[in-house]
Design an enzyme around this catalytic site. Structure first.
Site, PDB file in Angstrom:
ATOM      1  N   ASN A  41     -19.565 -15.753  14.203  1.00 40.00           N
ATOM      2  CA  ASN A  41     -19.304 -17.049  14.835  1.00 40.00           C
ATOM      3  C   ASN A  41     -17.962 -17.535  14.311  1.00 40.00           C
ATOM      4  O   ASN A  41     -17.870 -17.993  13.176  1.00 40.00           O
ATOM      5  CB  ASN A  41     -20.431 -18.031  14.465  1.00 40.00           C
ATOM      6  CG  ASN A  41     -20.153 -19.435  14.970  1.00 40.00           C
ATOM      7  OD1 ASN A  41     -19.236 -19.650  15.765  1.00 40.00           O
ATOM      8  ND2 ASN A  41     -20.950 -20.402  14.513  1.00 40.00           N
ATOM      9  N   TRP A  42     -16.941 -17.405  15.162  1.00 42.21           N
ATOM     10  CA  TRP A  42     -15.583 -17.732  14.710  1.00 42.21           C
ATOM     11  C   TRP A  42     -15.332 -19.239  14.724  1.00 42.21           C
ATOM     12  O   TRP A  42     -14.285 -19.690  14.312  1.00 42.21           O
ATOM     13  CB  TRP A  42     -14.545 -16.996  15.559  1.00 42.21           C
ATOM     14  CG  TRP A  42     -14.581 -15.484  15.383  1.00 42.21           C
ATOM     15  CD1 TRP A  42     -15.403 -14.771  14.531  1.00 42.21           C
ATOM     16  CD2 TRP A  42     -13.781 -14.500  16.050  1.00 42.21           C
ATOM     17  NE1 TRP A  42     -15.145 -13.432  14.630  1.00 42.21           N
ATOM     18  CE2 TRP A  42     -14.155 -13.222  15.562  1.00 42.21           C
ATOM     19  CE3 TRP A  42     -12.776 -14.579  17.021  1.00 42.21           C
ATOM     20  CZ2 TRP A  42     -13.558 -12.039  16.009  1.00 42.21           C
ATOM     21  CZ3 TRP A  42     -12.188 -13.395  17.473  1.00 42.21           C
ATOM     22  CH2 TRP A  42     -12.575 -12.146  16.966  1.00 42.21           C
ATOM     23  N   LYS A  43     -16.264 -19.994  15.262  1.00 42.16           N
ATOM     24  CA  LYS A  43     -16.171 -21.470  15.334  1.00 42.16           C
ATOM     25  C   LYS A  43     -14.818 -21.894  15.941  1.00 42.16           C
ATOM     26  O   LYS A  43     -14.263 -21.150  16.745  1.00 42.16           O
ATOM     27  CB  LYS A  43     -16.384 -22.075  13.950  1.00 42.16           C
ATOM     28  CG  LYS A  43     -17.650 -21.551  13.271  1.00 42.16           C
ATOM     29  CD  LYS A  43     -18.106 -22.420  12.152  1.00 42.16           C
ATOM     30  CE  LYS A  43     -19.268 -21.763  11.436  1.00 42.16           C
ATOM     31  NZ  LYS A  43     -19.910 -22.630  10.484  1.00 42.16           N
TER      32      LYS A  43
ATOM     33  N   HIS B 214     -26.635 -24.344  17.542  1.00 34.90           N
ATOM     34  CA  HIS B 214     -26.029 -24.244  16.202  1.00 34.90           C
ATOM     35  C   HIS B 214     -26.115 -25.592  15.495  1.00 34.90           C
ATOM     36  O   HIS B 214     -26.031 -26.647  16.119  1.00 34.90           O
ATOM     37  CB  HIS B 214     -24.566 -23.795  16.325  1.00 34.90           C
ATOM     38  CG  HIS B 214     -23.988 -23.422  15.006  1.00 34.90           C
ATOM     39  ND1 HIS B 214     -23.465 -24.353  14.140  1.00 34.90           N
ATOM     40  CD2 HIS B 214     -23.888 -22.226  14.382  1.00 34.90           C
ATOM     41  CE1 HIS B 214     -23.065 -23.732  13.038  1.00 34.90           C
ATOM     42  NE2 HIS B 214     -23.301 -22.449  13.161  1.00 34.90           N
TER      43      HIS B 214
ATOM     44  N   GLU C 254     -24.094 -27.220  13.888  1.00 38.34           N
ATOM     45  CA  GLU C 254     -22.975 -28.156  14.102  1.00 38.34           C
ATOM     46  C   GLU C 254     -23.119 -28.886  15.438  1.00 38.34           C
ATOM     47  O   GLU C 254     -22.677 -30.022  15.589  1.00 38.34           O
ATOM     48  CB  GLU C 254     -21.647 -27.395  13.960  1.00 38.34           C
ATOM     49  CG  GLU C 254     -21.395 -27.063  12.494  1.00 38.34           C
ATOM     50  CD  GLU C 254     -20.732 -25.726  12.218  1.00 38.34           C
ATOM     51  OE1 GLU C 254     -20.079 -25.162  13.105  1.00 38.34           O
ATOM     52  OE2 GLU C 254     -20.876 -25.243  11.067  1.00 38.34           O
TER      53      GLU C 254
ATOM     54  N   GLU D 138     -30.897 -20.510  10.231  1.00 41.49           N
ATOM     55  CA  GLU D 138     -29.703 -20.930   9.501  1.00 41.49           C
ATOM     56  C   GLU D 138     -29.990 -22.244   8.776  1.00 41.49           C
ATOM     57  O   GLU D 138     -29.821 -23.325   9.361  1.00 41.49           O
ATOM     58  CB  GLU D 138     -28.542 -21.133  10.469  1.00 41.49           C
ATOM     59  CG  GLU D 138     -28.148 -19.896  11.237  1.00 41.49           C
ATOM     60  CD  GLU D 138     -26.679 -19.937  11.639  1.00 41.49           C
ATOM     61  OE1 GLU D 138     -25.929 -19.093  11.173  1.00 41.49           O
ATOM     62  OE2 GLU D 138     -26.298 -20.849  12.394  1.00 41.49           O
TER      63      GLU D 138
ATOM     64  N   GLY E  41     -21.673 -22.614   5.465  1.00 43.75           N
ATOM     65  CA  GLY E  41     -20.327 -22.989   5.039  1.00 43.75           C
ATOM     66  C   GLY E  41     -20.250 -23.565   3.638  1.00 43.75           C
ATOM     67  O   GLY E  41     -19.221 -24.118   3.255  1.00 43.75           O
TER      68      GLY E  41
ATOM     69  N   SER F  90     -23.661 -18.627   4.791  1.00 42.33           N
ATOM     70  CA  SER F  90     -22.868 -18.104   3.670  1.00 42.33           C
ATOM     71  C   SER F  90     -23.187 -16.651   3.330  1.00 42.33           C
ATOM     72  O   SER F  90     -23.215 -16.288   2.152  1.00 42.33           O
ATOM     73  CB  SER F  90     -23.036 -19.007   2.434  1.00 42.33           C
ATOM     74  OG  SER F  90     -22.558 -20.307   2.716  1.00 42.33           O
TER      75      SER F  90
ATOM     76  N   GLY G  55     -20.518 -16.856   9.714  1.00 43.67           N
ATOM     77  CA  GLY G  55     -19.416 -17.769  10.002  1.00 43.67           C
ATOM     78  C   GLY G  55     -18.171 -17.334   9.242  1.00 43.67           C
ATOM     79  O   GLY G  55     -17.450 -16.436   9.665  1.00 43.67           O
ATOM     80  N   GLY G  56     -17.958 -17.946   8.088  1.00 38.46           N
ATOM     81  CA  GLY G  56     -16.726 -17.735   7.307  1.00 38.46           C
ATOM     82  C   GLY G  56     -16.356 -16.272   7.123  1.00 38.46           C
ATOM     83  O   GLY G  56     -15.195 -15.887   7.352  1.00 38.46           O
TER      84      GLY G  56
HETATM   85  C1  PEP Z   1     -22.646 -20.288  10.930  1.00 34.55           C
HETATM   86  O1  PEP Z   1     -21.893 -21.201  11.172  1.00 34.55           O
HETATM   87  O2  PEP Z   1     -23.399 -19.866  11.813  1.00 34.55           O
HETATM   88  C2  PEP Z   1     -22.624 -19.714   9.587  1.00 34.55           C
HETATM   89  C3  PEP Z   1     -23.624 -18.968   9.227  1.00 34.55           C
HETATM   90  O3  PEP Z   1     -21.546 -20.024   8.810  1.00 34.55           O
HETATM   91  P1  PEP Z   1     -21.233 -19.467   7.331  1.00 34.55           P
HETATM   92  O4  PEP Z   1     -21.471 -17.992   7.346  1.00 34.55           O
HETATM   93  O5  PEP Z   1     -19.791 -19.801   7.091  1.00 34.55           O
HETATM   94  O6  PEP Z   1     -22.144 -20.173   6.399  1.00 34.55           O
END
Ligand code: PEP
Length: 253
Positions: A11-13, A97, A99, A169, A175, A215, A236-237
């Site tokens: 997920n490049w957001k 998600h 967010e 999640e 994050g 994470s 994500g990251g």
């Molecule tokens: C996400 O936003 O779906 C996610 C899992 O982010 P991160 O890996 O950065 O925690």
């Protein structure tokens, strides 16, 4: 480690201009483009979808969007439809998600409408759920997951579920650098699979792929993936770092 085919999605957001997204996609493609034992998907921002789709053409890497609206077209300023996402080569969309739920204030009912419309339009859905830190501290994690599942997946058939992946999640892990422990994640995944069995039957439950997200890094991936009910990751990251993303995918191969 589960028997189901693992699925790892990045997920490049809201990151990367088009040229950066294409460069990232090319790096992901050169390290993972021929991986067959894991489904790999990337979810760039809307403006990069077409170019990233072109960059991935002929590879096994699948294209996904980060959200999709509940109408095919019309006066819905700022939204994007499943039909438009299919048009630029998407196979997947993320729905629900954290967010969208917590930054943008979107309801369970809206996640349900989005999921149903995306599926009926021909997209596959990564449906995200997860509890806030306060909810975990108050010992209501399962209650929250049950509400999000019950309201979010209402009205779906077992056939619909074949095109759904559930992403657990925990919001406190997204994050933050604080990955859920393998035991915490497995406990939630067992609860989710049990809920799917109760509502849709054992066959749906045993086929359902449940990703963990929050994470995930090259350091944490192996311990998590050892768990029987963890079928992959929504990343994500670490998905913005091609080497890290490749290590995460390879850990599931
Ligand atoms: C996400 O936003 O779906 C996610 C899992 O982010 P991160 O890996 O950065 O925690």
């Amino acid at each position: 480690m589960a028997l189901r085919k693992a699925i790892v999605a990045g997920n490049w957001k809201m990151n990367n201009l088009v040229a950066e997204a294409v460069a990232l996609a090319e790096e992901v493609r050169s390290s993972l483009g021929q991986v067959r034992t894991v489904d790999v998907a990337v979810c760039p921002t809307y403006t990069s979808l077409y170019a990233v789709g072109k960059a991935l053409e002929g590879s096994l890497i699948q294209l996904g969007a980060q959200d999709a609206y509940i109408k095919p077209s019309g006066a819905f300023t700022g939204e994007i439809s499943p039909q438009m996402l299919l048009d630029v080569g998407c196979m997947w969309t993320i729905i629900g998600h954290s967010e969208r739920r917590h930054v943008l204030g979107e309801s369970d009912a809206l996640q349900n409408a989005k999921t149903r419309f995306a599926l009926s339009s021909g997209l596959k859905v990564m449906f995200c759920i997860g509890e806030l830190l306060d909810e975990r501290k108050a010992n209501i994690t399962n209650k929250v997951l049950e509400r999000q599942l019950t309201l979010g997946l209402a009205g779906l058939s077992p056939e619909n579920l074949e095109n759904v992946v559930i992403a657990y999640e925990p919001v406190w892990a997204i994050g933050t650098g604080e990955t859920a422990s393998p035991e915490q994640a497995e406990e939630a995944h067992v609860f989710i699979r049990g809920w799917v069995a109760k509502v849709f039957g054992d066959a749906s439950a045993s086929q359902m792929r449940i990703q963990y997200g929050g994470s995930v890094t090259p350091k944490t991936v192996e311990g998590l993936f050892e768990k029987e009910n963890i079928d992959g990751f929504l990343v994500g990251g670490a998905s913005l770092k091609p080497v890290d993303f490749a290590v995460i995918v390879q850990a599931c191969a």
